[in-house]
Design an enzyme around this catalytic site. Sequence first.
Site, short mmCIF file in Angstrom:
data_model
loop_
_atom_site.label_atom_id
_atom_site.label_comp_id
_atom_site.label_asym_id
_atom_site.label_seq_id
_atom_site.Cartn_x
_atom_site.Cartn_y
_atom_site.Cartn_z
N GLN A 177 -27.60 0.00 -16.55
CA GLN A 177 -27.50 -1.26 -15.83
C GLN A 177 -28.91 -1.71 -15.48
O GLN A 177 -29.54 -1.18 -14.57
CB GLN A 177 -26.62 -1.08 -14.59
N ARG A 229 -25.49 -3.12 -9.18
CA ARG A 229 -26.51 -3.86 -9.88
C ARG A 229 -25.95 -4.44 -11.18
O ARG A 229 -24.98 -3.93 -11.73
CB ARG A 229 -27.72 -2.98 -10.16
N ALA A 260 -18.53 -5.69 -8.02
CA ALA A 260 -18.95 -5.12 -9.30
C ALA A 260 -20.17 -5.84 -9.87
O ALA A 260 -20.64 -6.83 -9.31
CB ALA A 260 -17.79 -5.17 -10.28
N HIS A 261 -20.64 -5.34 -10.99
CA HIS A 261 -21.88 -5.89 -11.58
C HIS A 261 -21.71 -7.36 -12.01
O HIS A 261 -20.68 -7.75 -12.52
CB HIS A 261 -22.39 -5.06 -12.75
N ASN A 262 -22.79 -8.10 -11.77
CA ASN A 262 -22.89 -9.49 -12.22
C ASN A 262 -21.94 -10.45 -11.53
O ASN A 262 -21.76 -11.59 -11.98
CB ASN A 262 -22.71 -9.58 -13.75
#
Lengths: 333, 333, 333
Positions: free
Chosen positions: B183, B203, B224-226
């Site tokens: 990530q 991240r 969660a990511h993004n």
Amino acid sequence: MIVHLGQILDALGGELVGGVREIEISRISPLETADSTSISFLSNPRYEAQMAASKAACVVVAPGMRSAAQARGACIVAANPYVYFAKLTQFWKAKQDGVRLTGVHPSAVVHETAMVDPTAYVGPHCVVEANAKIGAASVLRSHVVLSKDCQIGERCLLHPGVVIGADGFGFANDAGQWIKIEQLGCVRVGNDVEIGANTCIDRGALDDTIIEDGVKLDNLVQIAHNVQVGAHSVIAGNTGVAGSAKIGRNCSIGGAANILGHLSIADGTSISPTSMVTRSIHQPGLYTGIFPLQTNEQWEKNAASLKQLHTLRERIKKLEKALYAQNSNNGNS
Amino acid sequence: MIVHLGQILDALGGELVGGVREIEISRISPLETADSTSISFLSNPRYEAQMAASKAACVVVAPGMRSAAQARGACIVAANPYVYFAKLTQFWKAKQDGVRLTGVHPSAVVHETAMVDPTAYVGPHCVVEANAKIGAASVLRSHVVLSKDCQIGERCLLHPGVVIGADGFGFANDAGQWIKIEQLGCVRVGNDVEIGANTCIDRGALDDTIIEDGVKLDNLVQIAHNVQVGAHSVIAGNTGVAGSAKIGRNCSIGGAANILGHLSIADGTSISPTSMVTRSIHQPGLYTGIFPLQTNEQWEKNAASLKQLHTLRERIKKLEKALYAQNSNNGNS
Amino acid sequence: MIVHLGQILDALGGELVGGVREIEISRISPLETADSTSISFLSNPRYEAQMAASKAACVVVAPGMRSAAQARGACIVAANPYVYFAKLTQFWKAKQDGVRLTGVHPSAVVHETAMVDPTAYVGPHCVVEANAKIGAASVLRSHVVLSKDCQIGERCLLHPGVVIGADGFGFANDAGQWIKIEQLGCVRVGNDVEIGANTCIDRGALDDTIIEDGVKLDNLVQIAHNVQVGAHSVIAGNTGVAGSAKIGRNCSIGGAANILGHLSIADGTSISPTSMVTRSIHQPGLYTGIFPLQTNEQWEKNAASLKQLHTLRERIKKLEKALYAQNSNNGNS
């Protein structure tokens, strides 16, 4: 570690039948995986066949199972075999671990105004803030936070990562901006409370959040500000209890259940796992709200129909009317 | 702590009616539990009767309640009593706590390349990794992790156990084995953000995860990511937001709700607690998906029927057809 | 950081088409946000148009997309572009971070009887208790707790706040009081396991809790005592798995799903997010139980009808009977 049956009987009582005090026990096992040095237990007569087949050196049974148990070898007869088993695990652990730890681990950060009973234990990397209070024989494992002014009673056990006394989630909306409502209450935890890993109990807004005696909380539970959990209630993992909800005594809340704010739950109520409580419960009993699991294909059809359920009901009404009218016309009614 | 009404008025404004500036206040209380040294507030005219019965020394009310409030004693008239109350709790806490802490607690581990504003506070056992950045007047309570390259803005408050910048959950399947997708993005948190205890913000995979200004996250939330959370949105406890979901501004997400990945939620949308969002929402409004709670006995019957709901619908269709055919035959239509 | 395509090809293989090894790459980007120094990838032919429009210096594609990719510029042809991308992120991170950390951070508390492989890393404020064991090349980030006797295998990655080996939630009821069942088992984690931030895995009651090789757990997951998670299964965030449940190999459990205790889930089963598994699953497939989201107004109507679904079913039955009787009377059947 080797223990003789006699030592167990001396510590926990019970009547030894069909065997001698000198039998050596090296572990506590379920009936299925027990071997010739295991002690096991039968708490439910349904599993009598498992007992008959078990290799356990000794089985703890209720008085009613005495003869069935004797038929296979040594047994200990006890009024409540499951409670006996629980006490046996405590006896076992105490023997294994030796002296219980007390005091404050050097890596813990404890404020000078905090009151920690000398028989309590504060583990590695704990943080105990100003005016917090920890009662006799309580244990804080690693990374527990006990915030300013919060208190926990006697013989409590807090697992790693527990956060007691973070701010409750309170904001006033001022033209689209959230203005923080400082949380001026604290958290008061009674005696004999166990709190699971990474569980959070928020401090009250004005009054306090209260966890009464004997409550057991599992891991990753969220208790919001001003909640009250009645004595001897148990709450399983991932459950959320929203602000100012009042859970009665001796309740049992299943895992990942959720309880809306400002509700009351009657003493002795059980909530099934993952169920959402949206109104107060005045009658004890078991309550459930779970969408049944199906293959995704079946689910898609049923979920689509569910979105129109109200319409289906209207159509049934119409059908009933039409049929009734017809029957009247036909003289069938 | 004793405060005079005059001090409150000087700090927060408002118009004192029916009382004197010298009245002594020792606590802020709800109307019901207020005593003669309490200041309380009435934010909803529905509770006017409670105000009449309250023992509070002073009540904060809206202009429209001025005469009703005056009838019982001292009151402060303010445009928005709930916002006034929020600011009063801030005034109160500042008076109680004295000087705000700044600097880095000696037990915290802060990487030499991290940039911590001198007016920020990094609490006990925090970990601030390489190139992380903390803005002015932000507070990290105990055990907060701010991972490599992640940044938080000004006046943020992160409660104990918050983890910013753990790896997003990304793997590529290679013939049954999961290959880790490192990530490489980070987390960027805006100004005036509050993050509850043990909440996690991952991240980004390639780009960053973004929490805009004024967002408030409760405890045990998973971002969660993004993911992108728009300014001034609030997310209650135990909620999960899956990868790359985009939540608009001024949204309100109830506790234990879940939002699938790669969805967009319109500005100003509200989601009821425990509801699952499976598609993008383009129109603001209140959305709900909760299985209603019933006694377990009732639930069992209804859940069984639900599994066949699609079939029920087919049976209704058939009935309608049959009845229509009959009516045609009978000349009733 | 600047990397030449040639370095990537040397490290990861693949065939360079339509470009030269000297092309400079400064970042890995999605197709949409790529610029002239980005390397990107196309894992799904559906996004071919995005590839055509992308500014990426180079795109990783499957053999079938070779000519489409060539039409726009440099590309790397690889059997599985998504796996290639995953390995590229690993290559990238290794280059960025330099030497991998090993050893024990001075702020960690590691018991003298714990066995930490010299190639493993134990991060800031971790706690590793007596007889715990950490295999080669495993990484514990900050605030991880590995309790007494628990073990993790090789090449594992545990994110901040993970708690391995807290007590399982077990009590025997003795006339309204809960008697603790000490948890005498431990947790055994295999090789190549990743565990997300603030996730908890409880120790077993008598036998052990087992996480097999290659399992990936997201953040805030709760794994209860004596659970077994089969090799290469993935479990997304906020999920709860109750005691003694046995999840097969290569399963995929969506976020905030829940699995009741003592169930078995077949190898290769997928569970949709937020679904509740109340019975064992013997056939692999995708299973779902989600209440569909609607506007609150629609939901209120449908939820009210759902509470009476069983009655609706009875009414349909009656209608069918009545219509059938009529048709018989009318000689229509």
